[in-house]
Design a protein around this motif. Structure first.
Motif, PDB file in Angstrom:
ATOM      1  N   GLU A 279      28.090  52.739  20.231  1.00  0.00           N
ATOM      2  CA  GLU A 279      27.222  51.942  21.079  1.00  0.00           C
ATOM      3  C   GLU A 279      27.281  50.475  20.683  1.00  0.00           C
ATOM      4  OE1 GLU A 279      23.269  53.484  20.862  1.00  0.00           O
ATOM      5  OE2 GLU A 279      23.876  55.551  21.270  1.00  0.00           O
ATOM      6  N   GLY A 280      26.940  49.603  21.646  1.00  0.00           N
ATOM      7  CA  GLY A 280      26.854  48.184  21.344  1.00  0.00           C
ATOM      8  C   GLY A 280      28.211  47.515  21.283  1.00  0.00           C
ATOM      9  N   PRO A 281      28.264  46.317  20.703  1.00  0.00           N
ATOM     10  CA  PRO A 281      29.526  45.577  20.637  1.00  0.00           C
ATOM     11  C   PRO A 281      30.559  46.291  19.776  1.00  0.00           C
ATOM     12  CG  PRO A 281      27.853  44.541  19.259  1.00  0.00           C
ATOM     13  CD  PRO A 281      27.153  45.609  20.048  1.00  0.00           C
ATOM     14  N   ASP A 282      31.826  45.993  20.035  1.00  0.00           N
ATOM     15  CA  ASP A 282      32.898  46.539  19.201  1.00  0.00           C
ATOM     16  C   ASP A 282      32.796  45.978  17.783  1.00  0.00           C
ATOM     17  OD1 ASP A 282      33.935  47.975  21.323  1.00  0.00           O
ATOM     18  OD2 ASP A 282      35.376  46.410  21.865  1.00  0.00           O
ATOM     19  N   LEU A 283      33.158  46.785  16.814  1.00  0.00           N
ATOM     20  CA  LEU A 283      33.200  46.314  15.436  1.00  0.00           C
ATOM     21  C   LEU A 283      34.274  45.244  15.316  1.00  0.00           C
ATOM     22  CD1 LEU A 283      32.062  46.871  12.523  1.00  0.00           C
ATOM     23  CD2 LEU A 283      34.096  48.292  12.192  1.00  0.00           C
ATOM     24  N   ASN A 284      33.932  44.119  14.717  1.00  0.00           N
ATOM     25  CA  ASN A 284      34.896  43.045  14.517  1.00  0.00           C
ATOM     26  C   ASN A 284      36.043  43.533  13.648  1.00  0.00           C
ATOM     27  OD1 ASN A 284      36.007  40.488  13.132  1.00  0.00           O
ATOM     28  ND2 ASN A 284      34.668  39.661  14.734  1.00  0.00           N
TER      29      ASN A 284
ATOM     30  N   HIS B 147      25.949  46.048  12.574  1.00  0.00           N
ATOM     31  CA  HIS B 147      26.719  44.859  12.931  1.00  0.00           C
ATOM     32  C   HIS B 147      26.325  44.403  14.328  1.00  0.00           C
ATOM     33  CE1 HIS B 147      29.672  46.371  15.965  1.00  0.00           C
ATOM     34  NE2 HIS B 147      29.273  47.532  15.462  1.00  0.00           N
ATOM     35  N   ASP B 148      26.713  43.179  14.679  1.00  0.00           N
ATOM     36  CA  ASP B 148      26.468  42.663  16.028  1.00  0.00           C
ATOM     37  C   ASP B 148      27.756  42.151  16.675  1.00  0.00           C
ATOM     38  OD1 ASP B 148      26.963  40.239  14.776  1.00  0.00           O
ATOM     39  OD2 ASP B 148      24.984  39.379  15.153  1.00  0.00           O
ATOM     40  N   GLY B 149      28.898  42.613  16.160  1.00  0.00           N
ATOM     41  CA  GLY B 149      30.192  42.229  16.709  1.00  0.00           C
ATOM     42  C   GLY B 149      30.855  41.071  15.987  1.00  0.00           C
ATOM     43  N   ARG B 150      30.121  40.397  15.118  1.00  0.00           N
ATOM     44  CA  ARG B 150      30.691  39.289  14.367  1.00  0.00           C
ATOM     45  C   ARG B 150      31.284  39.784  13.043  1.00  0.00           C
ATOM     46  NH1 ARG B 150      26.091  34.816  14.362  1.00  0.00           N
ATOM     47  NH2 ARG B 150      24.690  36.645  14.374  1.00  0.00           N
ATOM     48  N   PRO B 151      32.022  38.944  12.294  1.00  0.00           N
ATOM     49  CA  PRO B 151      32.784  39.416  11.123  1.00  0.00           C
ATOM     50  C   PRO B 151      31.947  39.585   9.855  1.00  0.00           C
ATOM     51  CG  PRO B 151      33.218  37.096  11.487  1.00  0.00           C
ATOM     52  CD  PRO B 151      32.370  37.556  12.639  1.00  0.00           C
ATOM     53  N   PHE B 152      30.835  40.291   9.970  1.00  0.00           N
ATOM     54  CA  PHE B 152      30.021  40.632   8.807  1.00  0.00           C
ATOM     55  C   PHE B 152      29.191  41.858   9.156  1.00  0.00           C
ATOM     56  CE2 PHE B 152      27.597  37.527  11.280  1.00  0.00           C
ATOM     57  CZ  PHE B 152      26.392  38.178  11.456  1.00  0.00           C
ATOM     58  N   LEU B 153      28.663  42.520   8.143  1.00  0.00           N
ATOM     59  CA  LEU B 153      27.758  43.655   8.330  1.00  0.00           C
ATOM     60  C   LEU B 153      26.394  43.316   7.753  1.00  0.00           C
ATOM     61  CD1 LEU B 153      29.990  46.698   7.259  1.00  0.00           C
ATOM     62  CD2 LEU B 153      29.718  45.699   9.538  1.00  0.00           C
TER      63      LEU B 153
END
Length: 204
Positions: free
Chosen positions: A41-46, A84-90
């Motif tokens: 669900e949600g944005p793709d993992l960066n 995550h929110d799709g950006r390059p961090f968790l």
């Protein structure tokens, strides 16, 4: 006893049966992506976070703390959220509570929040802020696809916080569960084991 690929896949599917539809609460009116602890669900993992993909989820379980300066060992339980929110961090949040010998809840315990920041050279940065007044900057690397080792490069603390000078953490998947061990150097003691836990996926 070894497990075949088919058996491992079947075991993973069975574990996911109760967790695949669970996620973090979402704000319907948030104008930017909600955090997600569920890769479905949600944005793709960066792509920068692929080395940390197995950590994403909500995990809950029990462990033990022990140290020369405390009366122990003591049992505790914990919920760890890695999202995550799709950006390059968790995003990382852990909430713990102490347990009585019979497993009943004694009281709330440690809380920490922070961010995993993977870098292009495979270095991992982990920034953690603790409710006890400690801020830690860890550096590390994946040991393989399912384990990660980190140690502190810097520790700062408030005037009222415990004297912590360093820490190490090792995270790893064990039959689909997330285990970790933590070592600490604090209150005049040398680096030594402090906490360990085994957490089971409850969402994601």
């Amino acid at each position: 006893m070894t497990t075949s690929g088919d058996e491992a896949i079947a075991a993973a599917e069975e574990r996911a049966a109760s967790t695949r539809a669970r996620n973090l609460p979402a704000w319907d009116d948030l104008p930017i992506p909600n955090d997600t602890a569920n890769l479905r669900e949600g944005p793709d993992l960066n792509a920068a976070c692929l080395a940390l993909l197995p950590l994403v989820g909500v995990w809950r379980g029990e462990g033990e703390i022990d140290y020369p300066t405390i009366e122990g060992p003591r049992k505790f339980a914990q919920q760890l959220t890695v999202a995550h929110d799709g950006r390059p961090f968790l995003y990382h949040e852990a909430r713990s509570w102490l347990l009585n010998e019979d497993g009943s809840i004694l009281r709330p315990a440690a809380r920490e929040t922070g961010f995993w920041r993977p870098q292009e050279d495979d270095t991992l940065e982990l920034l953690l802020t603790h409710s006890s007044g400690i801020v830690e900057l860890y550096y590390g690397k994946p040991l393989n696809q399912t384990s990660w080792e980190l140690g502190t490069d810097a520790v700062i603390r408030t005037a009222t916080a415990k004297d912590v000078t360093g820490a190490k953490r090792l995270y790893g998947l064990i039959n689909g569960n997330l285990g970790y061990v933590e070592e600490r150097a604090m209150v005049g003691q040398e680096m030594q084991p402090h906490a360990s836990a085994l957490l089971h996926r409850v969402a994601g």
